[in-house]
Design an enzyme around this catalytic site. Structure first.
Site, PDB file in Angstrom:
ATOM      1  N   ASN A  10       0.857  -1.190   0.000  1.00 10.71           N
ATOM      2  CA  ASN A  10       0.000   0.000   0.000  1.00 10.71           C
ATOM      3  C   ASN A  10       0.898   1.247   0.000  1.00 10.71           C
ATOM      4  O   ASN A  10       1.717   1.424   0.905  1.00 10.71           O
ATOM      5  CB  ASN A  10      -0.885  -0.058   1.254  1.00 10.71           C
ATOM      6  N   HIS A  13       1.015   6.242   1.887  1.00 13.47           N
ATOM      7  CA  HIS A  13       1.763   7.209   2.702  1.00 13.47           C
ATOM      8  C   HIS A  13       2.974   7.811   1.999  1.00 13.47           C
ATOM      9  O   HIS A  13       3.578   8.743   2.515  1.00 13.47           O
ATOM     10  CB  HIS A  13       2.080   6.606   4.071  1.00 13.47           C
ATOM     11  N   HIS A  46      -5.615   3.679  -1.497  1.00  5.96           N
ATOM     12  CA  HIS A  46      -6.935   4.066  -0.971  1.00  5.96           C
ATOM     13  C   HIS A  46      -7.206   5.507  -1.374  1.00  5.96           C
ATOM     14  O   HIS A  46      -6.549   6.428  -0.893  1.00  5.96           O
ATOM     15  CB  HIS A  46      -6.901   3.929   0.562  1.00  5.96           C
ATOM     16  N   ARG A  48      -9.249   8.259  -0.685  1.00  5.16           N
ATOM     17  CA  ARG A  48     -10.213   8.656   0.349  1.00  5.16           C
ATOM     18  C   ARG A  48     -11.064   9.811  -0.144  1.00  5.16           C
ATOM     19  O   ARG A  48     -10.636  10.601  -0.986  1.00  5.16           O
ATOM     20  CB  ARG A  48      -9.486   9.046   1.638  1.00  5.16           C
ATOM     21  N   ARG A  52      -6.811  12.899   1.223  1.00  4.13           N
ATOM     22  CA  ARG A  52      -5.715  13.318   2.093  1.00  4.13           C
ATOM     23  C   ARG A  52      -4.362  12.761   1.641  1.00  4.13           C
ATOM     24  O   ARG A  52      -3.328  13.286   1.974  1.00  4.13           O
ATOM     25  CB  ARG A  52      -5.987  12.935   3.540  1.00  4.13           C
ATOM     26  N   GLU A  73      -8.699   0.602  -2.838  1.00  2.00           N
ATOM     27  CA  GLU A  73      -9.535   0.627  -1.628  1.00  2.00           C
ATOM     28  C   GLU A  73     -10.496   1.790  -1.756  1.00  2.00           C
ATOM     29  O   GLU A  73     -10.078   2.914  -2.070  1.00  2.00           O
ATOM     30  CB  GLU A  73      -8.679   0.820  -0.382  1.00  2.00           C
ATOM     31  N   THR A 104      -8.285   3.489   8.570  1.00  2.00           N
ATOM     32  CA  THR A 104      -9.513   2.684   8.596  1.00  2.00           C
ATOM     33  C   THR A 104      -9.605   1.965   9.946  1.00  2.00           C
ATOM     34  O   THR A 104      -8.818   1.066  10.226  1.00  2.00           O
ATOM     35  CB  THR A 104      -9.493   1.664   7.437  1.00  2.00           C
ATOM     36  N   GLU A 154     -11.114  -9.314   3.016  1.00  2.00           N
ATOM     37  CA  GLU A 154      -9.847  -8.990   3.670  1.00  2.00           C
ATOM     38  C   GLU A 154     -10.130  -8.858   5.162  1.00  2.00           C
ATOM     39  O   GLU A 154     -10.998  -8.080   5.563  1.00  2.00           O
ATOM     40  CB  GLU A 154      -9.260  -7.690   3.107  1.00  2.00           C
ATOM     41  N   HIS A 193      -3.584  -4.620   7.835  1.00  2.00           N
ATOM     42  CA  HIS A 193      -3.683  -3.445   8.716  1.00  2.00           C
ATOM     43  C   HIS A 193      -2.761  -3.600   9.917  1.00  2.00           C
ATOM     44  O   HIS A 193      -2.911  -4.528  10.698  1.00  2.00           O
ATOM     45  CB  HIS A 193      -5.117  -3.178   9.205  1.00  2.00           C
TER      46      HIS A 193
HETATM   47  N1  PXP Z   1      -5.918  -3.152   4.214  1.00  2.00           N
HETATM   48  C1  PXP Z   1      -6.864  -2.185   4.283  1.00  2.00           C
HETATM   49  C2  PXP Z   1      -8.241  -2.517   3.838  1.00  2.00           C
HETATM   50  C3  PXP Z   1      -6.539  -0.885   4.733  1.00  2.00           C
HETATM   51  O1  PXP Z   1      -7.502   0.050   4.796  1.00  2.00           O
HETATM   52  C4  PXP Z   1      -5.196  -0.603   5.070  1.00  2.00           C
HETATM   53  C5  PXP Z   1      -4.817   0.773   5.484  1.00  2.00           C
HETATM   54  O2  PXP Z   1      -5.024   1.647   4.427  1.00  2.00           O
HETATM   55  C6  PXP Z   1      -4.251  -1.631   4.963  1.00  2.00           C
HETATM   56  C7  PXP Z   1      -4.642  -2.900   4.548  1.00  2.00           C
HETATM   57  C8  PXP Z   1      -2.812  -1.413   5.260  1.00  2.00           C
HETATM   58  O3  PXP Z   1      -2.648  -1.062   6.606  1.00  2.00           O
HETATM   59  P1  PXP Z   1      -1.245  -0.507   7.082  1.00  2.00           P
HETATM   60  O4  PXP Z   1      -1.014   0.774   6.349  1.00  2.00           O
HETATM   61  O5  PXP Z   1      -1.432  -0.318   8.556  1.00  2.00           O
HETATM   62  O6  PXP Z   1      -0.213  -1.546   6.751  1.00  2.00           O
END
Ligand code: PXP
Length: 242
Positions: A10, A13, A46, A48, A52, A73, A104, A154, A193
Site C-alpha cells: 500500500n 503514505h 486508498h 479517500r 488526504r 480501496e 480505517t 480482507e 492493517h
Molecule cells: N488493508 C486495508 C483494507 C486498509 O484500509 C489498510 C490501510 O489503508 C491496509 C490494509 C494497510 O494497513 P497498514 O497501512 O497499517 O499496513
C-alpha cells in the site's frame, strides 16, 4: 500444500509525504514501480473521500502504468463507484470510511449494510472488478460476505497488531478461524492493517490466507533502509512463515 501468499504494498503514505509540501514528490507511482521490482505482487491504494493522500490523478497513473495488479480501496459511495468503473482496477476492496479517522478503524458492517453493499458489489463485479470486503474476523461478517457472493474478503488485523500476550493469541485464533470458515466456503481470504516485521509471521503462517496488504510500516521503514530492501525483507518473512 500451503498456497503462495501474495504481498500487496500500500503506497498511500508516499502520497502523504508528498502532500505535506504540496509538491510533486515523492511520487507514489515511482514507489509502486520500485515495490513491484522488489517482489511486491500487487499495489494497493486508498482514494479517500477527502483526498488526504492518494489523488484522482494518482489512481489514473497507477491504472495505466503498473506491471502488477492494482487493488483500489474505496468507500461505499457513488463517487468512488464511478471512479472504479472508469479505471477498472484488477480489484476493489470496499472499506468503511469516516472523515475524522486517522486510518480505517474497523471493518465494514457487511451484515447491517447488506442492501447498500449489494448494489456496489454487483456493479463492480459486472465491470469485471474483483470485489473484496474489509471485515472483522467475525463469523457473522463472513456469513454476510457469503450472502453477498463476493469472491474475496480482507480480514482486519488491526486489533491483533495492537494486542499483546494471551489477548493477541486469542485474536490470532479468531483471524485463523475466520480464514478457515471463509476458505471452506470458497471465499479467497486476504488480511491486513498494522502489520510489521515483528508481527507478520503468525499471520503469514495462516494457511488459508492468499494475500497480505501492508503499507504504513513499509513506507516508514523505507526511510531508513530503502523501499526495495524493506519489501524484500517482508517478502522473505512471509515466505519463511509458509
Ligand atoms: N488493508 C486495508 C483494507 C486498509 O484500509 C489498510 C490501510 O489503508 C491496509 C490494509 C494497510 O494497513 P497498514 O497501512 O497499517 O499496513
Amino acid at each position: 500444500m500451503t498456497e503462495f501468499l501474495r504481498l500487496g504494498v500500500n503506497i498511500d503514505h508516499v502520497a502523504t509525504v508528498r502532500n505535506a509540501r504540496g509538491s510533486g514528490f515523492p511520487d507514489p507511482v515511482r514507489a509502486a514501480l520500485l515495490a513491484a521490482d522488489a517482489g511486491a505482487d500487487g499495489i494497493t491504494a486508498h482514494l479517500r473521500e477527502d483526498r488526504r493522500h492518494i489523488t484522482d490523478d494518482d489512481i489514473a497513473r497507477l491504472s495505466d502504468g503498473l506491471p502488477i495488479p492494482l487493488n483500489l480501496e474505496m468507500a461505499m459511495t457513488d463517487e468512488m463507484l464511478a471512479i472504479a468503473l472508469r479505471h477498472r482496477p484488477h480489484a476493489a476492496c470496499i472499506v468503511p470510511e469516516k472523515r475524522e479517522e486517522r486510518t480505517t478503524e474497523g471493518g465494514l458492517d457487511a451484515t447491517g449494510l447488506h442492501n447498500q453493499l449489494a448494489r456496489f458489489c454487483d456493479a463492480l463485479t459486472d465491470a469485471g472488478i474483483r470485489v473484496s470486503l474489509f471485515i472483522e474476523p467475525d463469523p457473522r461478517q463472513i456469513e454476510a460476505a457469503l450472502r453477498l457472493k463476493v469472491p474475496v474478503i480482507e480480514l482486519h488485523t488491526g486489533l491483533y497488531c495492537e494486542l499483546e500476550g494471551e489477548a493477541q493469541t486469542a485474536e490470532l485464533r479468531r483471524i485463523s478461524d475466520a480464514a478457515a470458515l471463509a476458505a471452506k466456503n470458497g471465499i479467497e481470504v486476504h488480511a491486513g492493517h498494522g502489520l510489521t516485521f515483528d508481527n507478520v509471521v503468525p499471520i503469514a503462517a495462516i494457511p488459508q490466507l492468499r494475500e497480505l496488504n501492508i503499507g504504513h510500516f513499509l513506507i516508514g521503514e523505507a526511510i531508513f533502509d530503502g523501499l526495495g530492501p524493506v519489501v524484500r525483507r517482508m517478502r522473505n518473512l512471509m515466505d519463511q512463515a509458509r
